[in-house]
Design a protein around this motif. Structure first.
Motif, mmCIF file in Angstrom:
data_model
loop_
_atom_site.group_PDB
_atom_site.id
_atom_site.type_symbol
_atom_site.label_atom_id
_atom_site.label_comp_id
_atom_site.label_asym_id
_atom_site.label_seq_id
_atom_site.Cartn_x
_atom_site.Cartn_y
_atom_site.Cartn_z
ATOM 1 N N GLY A 51 0.800 -1.222 0.000
ATOM 2 C CA GLY A 51 0.000 0.000 0.000
ATOM 3 C C GLY A 51 0.828 1.265 0.000
ATOM 4 N N GLN A 52 2.123 1.178 0.377
ATOM 5 C CA GLN A 52 2.996 2.349 0.316
ATOM 6 C C GLN A 52 3.387 2.624 -1.133
ATOM 7 N N LYS A 53 3.443 3.909 -1.498
ATOM 8 C CA LYS A 53 3.754 4.266 -2.876
ATOM 9 C C LYS A 53 5.186 3.914 -3.265
ATOM 10 N N GLY A 54 6.143 4.122 -2.372
ATOM 11 C CA GLY A 54 7.539 3.929 -2.746
ATOM 12 C C GLY A 54 7.999 5.058 -3.645
ATOM 13 N N VAL A 55 8.603 4.731 -4.787
ATOM 14 C CA VAL A 55 9.040 5.750 -5.738
ATOM 15 C C VAL A 55 7.823 6.351 -6.430
ATOM 16 N N ASP A 56 7.733 7.671 -6.396
ATOM 17 C CA ASP A 56 6.581 8.346 -7.001
ATOM 18 C C ASP A 56 7.036 9.699 -7.522
ATOM 19 N N LEU A 71 18.913 -1.192 -11.345
ATOM 20 C CA LEU A 71 18.399 -1.643 -10.056
ATOM 21 C C LEU A 71 19.074 -2.927 -9.577
ATOM 22 N N PHE A 72 19.256 -3.003 -8.257
ATOM 23 C CA PHE A 72 19.688 -4.230 -7.597
ATOM 24 C C PHE A 72 18.485 -5.038 -7.103
ATOM 25 N N GLU A 73 17.456 -4.320 -6.636
ATOM 26 C CA GLU A 73 16.235 -4.944 -6.118
ATOM 27 C C GLU A 73 15.043 -4.082 -6.505
ATOM 28 N N GLY A 74 13.873 -4.708 -6.622
ATOM 29 C CA GLY A 74 12.633 -3.967 -6.815
ATOM 30 C C GLY A 74 12.327 -3.661 -8.275
ATOM 31 N N SER A 105 8.468 10.199 -16.112
ATOM 32 C CA SER A 105 8.066 9.970 -14.731
ATOM 33 C C SER A 105 8.589 8.620 -14.300
ATOM 34 N N GLU A 106 8.757 8.444 -12.996
ATOM 35 C CA GLU A 106 9.221 7.181 -12.421
ATOM 36 C C GLU A 106 8.351 6.884 -11.214
ATOM 37 N N ARG A 107 7.574 5.817 -11.312
ATOM 38 C CA ARG A 107 6.599 5.523 -10.263
ATOM 39 C C ARG A 107 6.598 4.035 -9.925
ATOM 40 N N THR A 108 5.923 3.731 -8.832
ATOM 41 C CA THR A 108 5.690 2.341 -8.475
ATOM 42 C C THR A 108 4.388 1.892 -9.120
ATOM 43 N N ALA A 109 4.439 0.798 -9.884
ATOM 44 C CA ALA A 109 3.242 0.299 -10.550
ATOM 45 C C ALA A 109 2.210 -0.133 -9.511
ATOM 46 N N PRO A 110 0.909 0.060 -9.767
ATOM 47 C CA PRO A 110 -0.134 -0.272 -8.781
ATOM 48 C C PRO A 110 -0.077 -1.713 -8.294
#
Length: 296
Positions: A51-56, A71-74, A105-110
């Protein structure tokens, strides 16, 4: 062979972006660039609850550079004004050339946001030579399996971009450079390519020894030209990002997300962003990051 001397040591500046730490090694007060690399940020590692956005990161512009996300992880979802939609995953190379101008833009996918996760990686900027600063923008994605690999005597090395260690990466660059991810077992060593004028190593994990001196994680080590040298992992092993290339054709001006050899070009980019003359990002055009009111 010249005698190896102690490297310049850069300690990154850390800042928090909503519980996620970012450490910036370049540019620094000691050195603006290593070869064409003018910006180097280590992201995380960070942990996020479901539920946390993370990168947004909302849509924002760039000129005069290429961005490299590794990226190393995620995972991070990239969108840009060329219509690109690309999920960035560990080991893949995502090379975005801004040239005359691009917005992304750089976001966390839903679907990723819904579950607990970790994120860690490096974002760097590669300044373009003067002859390529106004090139057409482009985005190039190369999956992890496409990157050249070398495995030998406790060393696993993935070449992210450029040339080195007898290998050449698939991404097309505008100037001679090398960029690699090296994982070393305890006591293993990795040499730095001798053909490049400027060279550096960023210690991501563990510690390394160079010419009898040890350096811990979270340090960028910048070496002088001509030294034949290798970095050796400590008793717990190490992970390094190795980078460098040809000396750039003059200094660069930086304002926010703009890089250029010309102050006037920076001012034009600022005016264009304020007047909304940059292209929009399809599928992510409802918001954007405003131009900072004042920034050195």
């Amino acid at each position: 062979m010249t005698e190896t001397v102690a490297p310049l040591v850069i300690i990154p500046r850390a800042h928090d972006i909503g519980g996620f730490e970012v450490r910036r090694a370049l540019p620094s007060a000691q050195k603006q660039m290593v070869g064409p690399f003018i910006f180097f940020d280590e992201m995380g590692p960070g942990e996020f609850l479901g539920g946390q956005k993370g990168v947004d990161v909302r849509p924002h512009p760039h000129i005069g550079l290429s961005t490299v996300t590794y990226l190393f992880e995620g995972a991070i979802r990239h969108r840009d004004s060329l219509g690109t939609l690309q999920d960035i995953k560990p080991g893949a190379v995502n090379w975005m050339t801004a040239g005359q101008g691009i917005v992304h833009s750089e976001r966390t996918a839903p679907e990723v946001m819904a579950v607990p996760r970790r994120l860690a990686g490096i974002q760097s900027w590669v300044a373009l030579p003067k002859s390529a600063e106004e090139t057409a923008p482009g985005f190039f994605h190369h999956p992890a399996m496409a990157q050249p690999m070398a495995v030998d005597a406790g060393l696993t090395l993935r070449l992210i971009a450029g040339e080195g260690w007898g290998m050449k990466a698939p991404v097309v660059t505008s100037s001679p450079l090398f960029y690699a991810d090296a994982i070393l077992a305890p006591g293993a060593s990795v040499p730095l390519p001798a053909q490049h004028e400027e060279r550096a190593a960023y210690v991501v994990q563990g510690e390394v020894t160079v010419a009898g001196d040890s350096f811990a994680a979270g340090r960028m080590l910048v070496f002088r030209a001509g030294d034949a040298l290798a970095l050796t992992a400590g008793p717990k092993g190490a992970r390094l990002l190795l980078l460098g290339g040809a000396v750039m054709d003059g200094p660069r001006y930086i304002f926010w997300n703009f890089v250029s050899s010309s102050r006037e070009r920076i001012e034009q980019a600022k005016s264009d962003w304020e007047a909304q003359r940059f292209a929009r990002v399809p599928g992510d055009d409802a918001e954007f990051i405003p131009l900072p009111a004042a920034r050195a």
